[in-house]
Scaffold this motif. Structure first.
Motif, PDB file in Angstrom:
ATOM      1  N   HIS A 182       0.829  -1.204   0.000  1.00 13.01           N
ATOM      2  CA  HIS A 182       0.000   0.000   0.000  1.00 13.01           C
ATOM      3  C   HIS A 182       0.868   1.260   0.000  1.00 13.01           C
ATOM      4  CE1 HIS A 182      -3.153   2.867   0.852  1.00 13.01           C
ATOM      5  NE2 HIS A 182      -2.616   3.174   2.010  1.00 13.01           N
ATOM      6  N   GLU A 183       1.888   1.270   0.838  1.00 12.61           N
ATOM      7  CA  GLU A 183       2.734   2.459   0.935  1.00 12.61           C
ATOM      8  C   GLU A 183       3.489   2.696  -0.366  1.00 12.61           C
ATOM      9  OE1 GLU A 183       1.596   1.014   4.802  1.00 12.61           O
ATOM     10  OE2 GLU A 183       2.581  -0.019   3.128  1.00 12.61           O
ATOM     11  N   PHE A 184       3.943   1.603  -1.002  1.00 10.00           N
ATOM     12  CA  PHE A 184       4.654   1.743  -2.273  1.00 10.00           C
ATOM     13  C   PHE A 184       3.748   2.378  -3.323  1.00 10.00           C
ATOM     14  CE2 PHE A 184       5.730   0.384  -6.518  1.00 10.00           C
ATOM     15  CZ  PHE A 184       7.104   0.586  -6.587  1.00 10.00           C
ATOM     16  N   TYR A 185       2.572   1.818  -3.495  1.00 17.33           N
ATOM     17  CA  TYR A 185       1.699   2.304  -4.563  1.00 17.33           C
ATOM     18  C   TYR A 185       1.054   3.638  -4.239  1.00 17.33           C
ATOM     19  CZ  TYR A 185       2.016  -1.770  -7.599  1.00 17.33           C
ATOM     20  OH  TYR A 185       2.462  -2.739  -8.459  1.00 17.33           O
ATOM     21  N   MET A 186       0.830   3.920  -2.974  1.00 14.53           N
ATOM     22  CA  MET A 186       0.300   5.236  -2.636  1.00 14.53           C
ATOM     23  C   MET A 186       1.331   6.311  -2.981  1.00 14.53           C
ATOM     24  SD  MET A 186      -1.459   6.605   0.849  1.00 14.53           S
ATOM     25  CE  MET A 186      -2.131   8.263   0.927  1.00 14.53           C
ATOM     26  N   GLY A 187       2.601   6.039  -2.631  1.00 18.45           N
ATOM     27  CA  GLY A 187       3.654   6.982  -2.994  1.00 18.45           C
ATOM     28  C   GLY A 187       3.800   7.117  -4.493  1.00 18.45           C
ATOM     29  N   TYR A 188       3.680   5.996  -5.188  1.00 19.10           N
ATOM     30  CA  TYR A 188       3.823   6.031  -6.638  1.00 19.10           C
ATOM     31  C   TYR A 188       2.669   6.802  -7.284  1.00 19.10           C
ATOM     32  CZ  TYR A 188       5.109   4.594 -11.327  1.00 19.10           C
ATOM     33  OH  TYR A 188       5.497   4.612 -12.642  1.00 19.10           O
ATOM     34  N   ALA A 189       1.435   6.522  -6.848  1.00 26.16           N
ATOM     35  CA  ALA A 189       0.277   7.201  -7.424  1.00 26.16           C
ATOM     36  C   ALA A 189       0.315   8.702  -7.168  1.00 26.16           C
ATOM     37  CB  ALA A 189      -1.008   6.601  -6.862  1.00 26.16           C
ATOM     38  N   VAL A 190       0.717   9.092  -5.964  1.00 27.69           N
ATOM     39  CA  VAL A 190       0.795  10.523  -5.649  1.00 27.69           C
ATOM     40  C   VAL A 190       1.879  11.193  -6.480  1.00 27.69           C
ATOM     41  CG1 VAL A 190       1.350  12.201  -3.849  1.00 27.69           C
ATOM     42  CG2 VAL A 190      -0.166  10.278  -3.324  1.00 27.69           C
ATOM     43  N   SER A 191       3.039  10.565  -6.577  1.00 28.64           N
ATOM     44  CA  SER A 191       4.156  11.198  -7.286  1.00 28.64           C
ATOM     45  C   SER A 191       3.928  11.252  -8.789  1.00 28.64           C
ATOM     46  CB  SER A 191       5.465  10.455  -6.983  1.00 28.64           C
ATOM     47  OG  SER A 191       5.415   9.115  -7.454  1.00 28.64           O
ATOM     48  N   ARG A 192       3.171  10.283  -9.328  1.00 25.25           N
ATOM     49  CA  ARG A 192       2.898  10.259 -10.775  1.00 25.25           C
ATOM     50  C   ARG A 192       1.495  10.748 -11.103  1.00 25.25           C
ATOM     51  NH1 ARG A 192       7.752   8.504  -8.985  1.00 25.25           N
ATOM     52  NH2 ARG A 192       8.988   7.474 -10.628  1.00 25.25           N
ATOM     53  N   GLN A 193       0.713  11.086 -10.091  1.00 25.47           N
ATOM     54  CA  GLN A 193      -0.665  11.567 -10.269  1.00 25.47           C
ATOM     55  C   GLN A 193      -1.508  10.574 -11.072  1.00 25.47           C
ATOM     56  OE1 GLN A 193      -2.356  14.714  -8.870  1.00 25.47           O
ATOM     57  NE2 GLN A 193      -0.864  13.642  -7.579  1.00 25.47           N
ATOM     58  N   LEU A 194      -1.485   9.343 -10.591  1.00 28.59           N
ATOM     59  CA  LEU A 194      -2.286   8.276 -11.163  1.00 28.59           C
ATOM     60  C   LEU A 194      -3.463   7.962 -10.250  1.00 28.59           C
ATOM     61  CD1 LEU A 194       0.611   5.774 -11.991  1.00 28.59           C
ATOM     62  CD2 LEU A 194      -0.302   7.552 -13.472  1.00 28.59           C
ATOM     63  N   LEU A 195      -4.334   7.071 -10.699  1.00 32.50           N
ATOM     64  CA  LEU A 195      -5.381   6.568  -9.842  1.00 32.50           C
ATOM     65  C   LEU A 195      -4.780   5.521  -8.906  1.00 32.50           C
ATOM     66  CD1 LEU A 195      -6.995   7.698 -12.350  1.00 32.50           C
ATOM     67  CD2 LEU A 195      -8.730   5.983 -11.802  1.00 32.50           C
ATOM     68  N   LEU A 196      -5.195   5.567  -7.655  1.00 26.52           N
ATOM     69  CA  LEU A 196      -4.831   4.522  -6.701  1.00 26.52           C
ATOM     70  C   LEU A 196      -6.025   3.592  -6.561  1.00 26.52           C
ATOM     71  CD1 LEU A 196      -2.720   3.449  -4.645  1.00 26.52           C
ATOM     72  CD2 LEU A 196      -3.910   4.804  -2.913  1.00 26.52           C
ATOM     73  N   CYS A 197      -5.789   2.297  -6.737  1.00 25.84           N
ATOM     74  CA  CYS A 197      -6.854   1.313  -6.568  1.00 25.84           C
ATOM     75  C   CYS A 197      -6.866   0.820  -5.124  1.00 25.84           C
ATOM     76  CB  CYS A 197      -6.661   0.140  -7.519  1.00 25.84           C
ATOM     77  SG  CYS A 197      -7.907  -1.160  -7.313  1.00 25.84           S
ATOM     78  N   LEU A 198      -8.019   0.918  -4.499  1.00 23.92           N
ATOM     79  CA  LEU A 198      -8.225   0.402  -3.149  1.00 23.92           C
ATOM     80  C   LEU A 198      -9.132  -0.814  -3.243  1.00 23.92           C
ATOM     81  CD1 LEU A 198      -8.883   3.759  -1.239  1.00 23.92           C
ATOM     82  CD2 LEU A 198      -6.743   2.471  -1.333  1.00 23.92           C
ATOM     83  N   ASP A 199      -8.589  -1.970  -2.923  1.00 25.23           N
ATOM     84  CA  ASP A 199      -9.351  -3.218  -2.948  1.00 25.23           C
ATOM     85  C   ASP A 199      -9.774  -3.555  -1.524  1.00 25.23           C
ATOM     86  OD1 ASP A 199      -9.844  -6.149  -2.765  1.00 25.23           O
ATOM     87  OD2 ASP A 199      -9.297  -6.130  -4.877  1.00 25.23           O
ATOM     88  N   ALA A 200     -11.074  -3.796  -1.340  1.00 29.30           N
ATOM     89  CA  ALA A 200     -11.605  -4.024   0.002  1.00 29.30           C
ATOM     90  C   ALA A 200     -11.033  -5.265   0.661  1.00 29.30           C
ATOM     91  CB  ALA A 200     -13.136  -4.128  -0.056  1.00 29.30           C
ATOM     92  N   GLY A 201     -10.457  -6.190  -0.107  1.00 30.52           N
ATOM     93  CA  GLY A 201      -9.904  -7.398   0.475  1.00 30.52           C
ATOM     94  C   GLY A 201      -8.400  -7.406   0.597  1.00 30.52           C
ATOM     95  N   HIS A 202      -7.745  -6.292   0.263  1.00 31.43           N
ATOM     96  CA  HIS A 202      -6.289  -6.298   0.177  1.00 31.43           C
ATOM     97  C   HIS A 202      -5.577  -5.701   1.382  1.00 31.43           C
ATOM     98  CE1 HIS A 202      -5.664  -6.967  -4.425  1.00 31.43           C
ATOM     99  NE2 HIS A 202      -6.424  -7.893  -3.853  1.00 31.43           N
ATOM    100  N   PHE A 203      -6.298  -5.552   2.479  1.00 35.64           N
ATOM    101  CA  PHE A 203      -5.694  -4.983   3.680  1.00 35.64           C
ATOM    102  C   PHE A 203      -5.856  -5.964   4.834  1.00 35.64           C
ATOM    103  CE2 PHE A 203      -6.654  -1.532   0.820  1.00 35.64           C
ATOM    104  CZ  PHE A 203      -5.528  -0.739   0.891  1.00 35.64           C
TER     105      PHE A 203
END
Length: 423
Positions: free
Chosen positions: A247-268
């Motif tokens: 989550h931390e990797f992709y959240m940082g990546y999405a913010v830095s590249r201004q992409l959509l972040l996918c949140l999956d209800a089963g992935h936490f």
């Protein structure tokens, strides 16, 4: 008989409309808003995430699992489209379809992942265009010999390059969807890379993943046609101790590249919920993709039911006014029950949750909160739970020419007898 039933539904709706109006809730406006929110149905519920690359394709490559063997699953793209046609006829509203790369019409020939083209999805485009639907897309980083030990984070440059080429090909397919259908295609990247036991080096795989993602996304594609998303996961089967794309990797990546972040209800974590993440994430990224699922003790992707968590997700979308910034997709696959029924149950529940949120006395609740009257806020939240949403839902289904109540089940049983049982 049917006319009388319709009259009863109209009469119940008229009474409900008055009751909601007393709380300054406009039910007609709520239904108009509901019609404008599409849900993206996931094609993989129809065949247990097998796809049509090879005969009798099965899951492999880590992180995913379908359980059960209910008879009648789709064996090719034509059967899957027929099943989707039936399911969509039982779901009110106009929605979308979410495809994985393994679901192309390959004409009986094997086409490797890095060689797929928009032409392999031309019949899907024609199908969606005829229905007035948009489509979303996903690279398939599993069920492939080159996915057994990792994909975009693999230490072998040749394997990484293969999967980079697959990602680039999928973005071009997504762009073709967007151009043909007149609505942006959300193309979402998820990989199963990770480690069953505790790794020594967590850094290098993430550095390789970062570079690979940048290579895939190097070409700028018009957002009118394509929206790029990235999806994290806490753990998977075979990656219990470490997932490269956290989550931390992709959240940082999405913010830095201004992409959509996918949140999956089963992935936490099993007790962690995603609704509370929406307002935080949307402060930093332009849009969010949701994969709505139901994990039972782990990421087991059960059919979505009308749980408190599902309602909270819908409430957060509506209360925050995020309808244009949150893309709602479903992501469950249950092979232990009729697969078509699973689509209908899960999607109708997602729509019901949105309706419940749209029918909240939101202005009354906001005024109470702004005035510090938390007693009134709690009282109205609880009162709203017993308002006659069922009458509004039945009216909406009737408006949309879809079955009211559980009448859709008769249609599914007939389809099972006449179509599914003969496969």
């Amino acid at each position: 008989m049917r006319a009388h039933h319709a009259e009863q539904i109209d009469a119940r709706y008229a009474l409900a409309k008055e009751q909601y109006a007393a709380l300054s809730v406009d039910t007609d406006a709520a239904l108009a808003a509901l019609r404008a929110i599409p849900v993206s149905l996931h094609c993989w519920q129809g065949d247990d995430v097998g796809g049509f690359e090879r005969p009798a394709a099965t899951l492999s490559g880590g992180g995913i699992q379908a359980t059960g063997n209910y008879p009648g699953k789709a064996r090719n793209a034509d059967e899957l489209r027929a099943d989707l046609d039936m399911a969509l006829s039982l779901i009110p509203g106009t929605h979308r379809l979410n495809l994985h790369a393994i679901y192309g019409d390959f004409g009986g020939k094997f086409v490797d992942r890095n060689a797929i083209q928009p032409e392999h999805f031309a019949r899907w485009i024609d199908w969606a265009k005829a229905k007035g639907m948009g489509m979303d897309f996903n690279p398939t980083y599993f069920s492939h010999p080159k996915a057994e030990d990792g994909t975009l984070s693999h230490p072998d440059p040749a394997i990484r390059q293969f999967w980079i080429e697959h990602g680039i090909a999928c973005r071009k397919i997504g762009e073709a969807f967007g151009k043909a259908l007149g609505t942006p295609c959300v193309t979402n990247i998820w990989i199963p890379d990770g480690s069953k036991d505790i790794p020594v080096d967590r850094k290098a795989p993430r550095e390789r993943l970062l570079a690979a993602l940048d290579a895939i996304l190097a070409e700028k594609i018009d957002r009118r046609y394509l929206l790029d998303a990235v999806e994290s996961k806490l753990f998977g089967i075979g990656s219990e101790s470490y997932v490269v794309g956290s989550h931390e990797f992709y959240m940082g990546y999405a913010v830095s590249r201004q992409l959509l972040l996918c949140l999956d209800a089963g992935h936490f974590h099993p007790t962690e919920v995603i609704f509370d993440k929406l307002s935080s994430v949307l402060a930093f990224v332009p849009e969010v993709l949701l994969h709505v699922s139901r994990g039972v003790r782990w990421d087991s992707d059960h059919v979505v039911t009308l749980t408190d968590e599902l309602q909270a997700i819908a409430q957060e979308i509506i209360r925050g006014g995020y309808q244009q910034r949150v893309h709602i997709g479903l992501d469950f696959f249950d092979a232990s029950i009729n697969r078509l029924a699973a689509w209908v149950i899960g999607t109708r529940n997602m729509i019901k949750a949105l309706l419940l949120a749209l029918l909240e006395p939101i202005q009354t609740l906001r005024v109470s909160e702004q005035n510090g009257d938390f007693t009134a806020r709690l009282a109205w939240l609880e009162e709203a739970k017993t308002l006659p949403v069922g009458a509004v839902w039945d009216y909406y289904c009737q408006q949309q020419n879809t079955p009211v109540g559980a009448a859709w089940l008769d249609a599914v049983k007939t389809y099972e007898r006449d179509v599914l049982s003969k496969r």
